[in-house]
Design a protein around this motif. Structure first.
Motif, PDB file in Angstrom:
ATOM      1  N   PHE A  16       0.798  -1.203   0.000  1.00 39.40           N
ATOM      2  CA  PHE A  16       0.000   0.000   0.000  1.00 39.40           C
ATOM      3  C   PHE A  16       0.843   1.270   0.000  1.00 39.40           C
ATOM      4  CE2 PHE A  16      -3.485   2.681   0.520  1.00 39.40           C
ATOM      5  CZ  PHE A  16      -4.543   1.958   0.020  1.00 39.40           C
ATOM      6  N   THR A  17       1.561   1.464   1.055  1.00 42.80           N
ATOM      7  CA  THR A  17       2.393   2.663   1.138  1.00 42.80           C
ATOM      8  C   THR A  17       3.649   2.484   0.303  1.00 42.80           C
ATOM      9  OG1 THR A  17       1.609   2.999   3.382  1.00 42.80           O
ATOM     10  CG2 THR A  17       3.569   4.205   2.717  1.00 42.80           C
ATOM     11  N   ASP A  18       4.015   3.520  -0.424  1.00 43.61           N
ATOM     12  CA  ASP A  18       5.237   3.477  -1.207  1.00 43.61           C
ATOM     13  C   ASP A  18       6.410   3.199  -0.273  1.00 43.61           C
ATOM     14  OD1 ASP A  18       3.383   5.529  -1.178  1.00 43.61           O
ATOM     15  OD2 ASP A  18       4.769   7.049  -1.888  1.00 43.61           O
ATOM     16  N   GLY A  19       6.992   2.042  -0.407  1.00 43.79           N
ATOM     17  CA  GLY A  19       8.136   1.712   0.444  1.00 43.79           C
ATOM     18  C   GLY A  19       9.435   2.140  -0.194  1.00 43.79           C
ATOM     19  N   PRO A  20      10.452   2.369   0.625  1.00 44.99           N
ATOM     20  CA  PRO A  20      11.719   2.879   0.096  1.00 44.99           C
ATOM     21  C   PRO A  20      12.425   1.883  -0.817  1.00 44.99           C
ATOM     22  CG  PRO A  20      11.920   2.333   2.431  1.00 44.99           C
ATOM     23  CD  PRO A  20      10.472   2.201   2.083  1.00 44.99           C
ATOM     24  N   MET A  21      12.094   0.612  -0.706  1.00 42.59           N
ATOM     25  CA  MET A  21      12.871  -0.388  -1.432  1.00 42.59           C
ATOM     26  C   MET A  21      12.076  -1.106  -2.514  1.00 42.59           C
ATOM     27  SD  MET A  21      15.899  -0.330  -0.327  1.00 42.59           S
ATOM     28  CE  MET A  21      16.280   1.145   0.614  1.00 42.59           C
TER      29      MET A  21
END
Lengths: 335, 335
Positions: free
Chosen positions: A277-282
């Motif tokens: 869901f949330t844009d993750g850093p990786m």
DNA sequence: TTGTAGGCGTTATCAA
DNA sequence: TTGATAACGCCTACAA
């Protein structure tokens, strides 16, 4: 070196305070020659204007406060970056506070901010559930003419400008996307089931299934708490062939689910698709890269800051702004 | 509601300005009865002290500035969190700036900070290479009695308090660890080869190999730039069986290398071990979880803040502090 | 073009 | 216990 004031410069230069003040502010009333002379002397005396005297006199605050639950959260870091970019243009500074997800700390911070050091406040709540006490402290700020903009984690019961994402639609669209990919056994993992946001996303999930004529199965909706062991649950679901897609709420959870599925020998996305869901850093560095909801954190930060500045400068109407910022899907290799 | 001042309260209460001021500050000179009366009136008038007037009078600044290259960098986010925790205890606020890795922006920020709004500055440089211009601006701040603490990305040519990690030793220890695991074909991937930090790490790599009686092979030292395609390089190295371990400098790079190796069908750590330098946000959630150098960002933040406060309060000696903070290895499943 | 004088709101000293 | 007064450093009508 000792600090010097306008008075020191007057004495040293022979000009009056007001001439010196005007010269230092590049006022064209003063002749170029005098201005230069005075500036030179100011320099040699290591003069620096007194910030507080100047502010007191001019009666302006050029500082904005922001409270976020967690700076280590990539999404909030993005928001802060956006805020900073917007404020920097207008000469405002940004003073940052972190509530560490604790309403108690949050309250202390808000109380402290009554000191008049900020012209406005941006806040994402530690808990999006209404808390009478927090509301009281925030109202207190408002009563001193310090406008508040809530972003992302808002409270429906507090009156102020609000900017947040459309959690229902974002989830709805995500599920639709998975369905278009031929998935119809979609698990929904939620460690935020007890929050406003979690509930809206759940609704989006349910409605999207409905609109795709898929029966809702309660065993595929998996609310849990962060301490819970969710791996064994996933292992069971996959081994029983119960799922062909998983949607996760948070980066940590998304990445570990993604890794787990690969480790179990399944193919992503063919056997099981993964959507974070949330844009993750990786997300884009992992293989297969992870499809995710782009919450446009930086944009949201910029936009919230803009609203706050407009509110401070009385450029907005009477009514509070209440705006859903659209999200979008970043489609990568995991779906 | 209209803002009120001490004068308004005096008028409304019949007491003098000074009595009102003392009462509001809980001065015991004033009788409890009077104090309460005055506080009530202040409340009803929605009184809020004027921050700038108070500061001007008391001549104290309770604000610290911090400049980091990138808030989206997990490590810097950790440092900021640590700083905040330390400052919060002492009643200082933290105003945050981001240079976006640009010396030009950095310079502008530093210049702006001459305005007297901060009592001290924490900075991690955009480029750790000495820049005469940046140095000039920083010296300017110092000349106004605003102390500076550099952390992590420091400049050797600028005089101020400094706190940073021991990059040489951290690398040395990492390589040793890999050797103990039986690895002796260790590739060193560096997108920061042209920085001070990159060079120190390189030295640690070379010396550790030496001390483990492994011949240095230039083909295993891979300096590159962020735009470069490094994947094909890794694929070549692995397919030629040239490496049994890889050490990476940054989270993005570490994670994508990790994923690539798994995708190529190699086992981590048996075929190829992976070690990430900077603690990445996802290292422990990926499978196999990634061994990394713990840079103790939060601790470094706390410590830097403490030094700055001590410097502001004249608790430190004449000489500048120059301290290497030890790192440690978080040994996980990838080595 | 330059100078005089007063005030921004608070606090601290001293006197009452 | 309370009050009068001055000062923190800067800015700006207004006067010269």
């Amino acid at each position: 070196m000792k600090k010097s004031t306008i008075k020191d410069i007057s004495k040293a230069s022979g000009f009056s305070n007001s001439t010196v003040s005007k010269a230092l502010n590049n006022n064209k009333e003063i002749s170029k020659r005098t201005r230069d002379k005075i500036k030179n002397i100011a320099n040699s005396l290591n003069y620096k204007p007194n910030f507080f005297a100047s502010r007191l006199r001019k009666n302006v605050v050029n500082n904005i406060g922001i409270i976020v639950p967690d700076i280590l959260n990539y999404y909030f870091a993005k928001v802060i970056k956006g805020v900073q970019l917007e404020l920097y243009k207008s000469g405002y500074n940004l003073t940052c506070f972190f509530s560490d997800e604790s309403p108690a700390i949050e309250k202390k911070i808000i109380k402290k901010l009554r000191d008049g050091s900020i012209a406005g406040l941006l806040i994402s709540l530690a808990k999006d559930i209404h808390d009478e006490n927090t509301a009281k402290n925030l109202k207190d700020l408002q009563s001193y003419d310090i406008p508040i903009v809530m972003f992302d984690r808002i409270s429906n019961e507090f009156d102020c400008d609000k900017v947040y994402m459309d959690n229902f639609k974002a989830t709805f669209d995500s599920i639709n996307h998975l369905c278009k990919r031929g998935k119809n056994k979609i698990a929904f993992l939620s460690p935020i089931h007890d929050t406003l946001i979690g509930k809206e996303r759940y609704n989006g999930y349910v409605e999207a299934l409905k609109s795709n004529k898929i029966n809702y199965k309660s065993e595929l909706y998996i609310p849990y708490n962060k301490e819970d062991d969710i791996e064994s649950e996933i292992i069971k679901l996959t081994s029983d062939n119960k799922i062909d897609a998983i949607i996760c709420m948070e980066p940590e959870n998304t990445v570990s689910t993604h890794s787990l599925i690969l480790n179990l020998g399944y193919k992503i996305p063919n056997d099981i698709a993964v959507l974070g869901f949330t844009d993750g850093p990786m997300y884009k560095f992992i293989k297969p890269s992870i499809t995710s909801v782009n919450q446009h954190g930086e944009y949201l930060g910029k936009y919230s800051a803009k609203i706050l500045l407009d509110r401070i400068n009385n450029k907005l109407g009477e009514n509070f702004i209440d705006e859903k910022v659209p999200t979008s899907l970043i489609i990568r290799d995991s779906t």
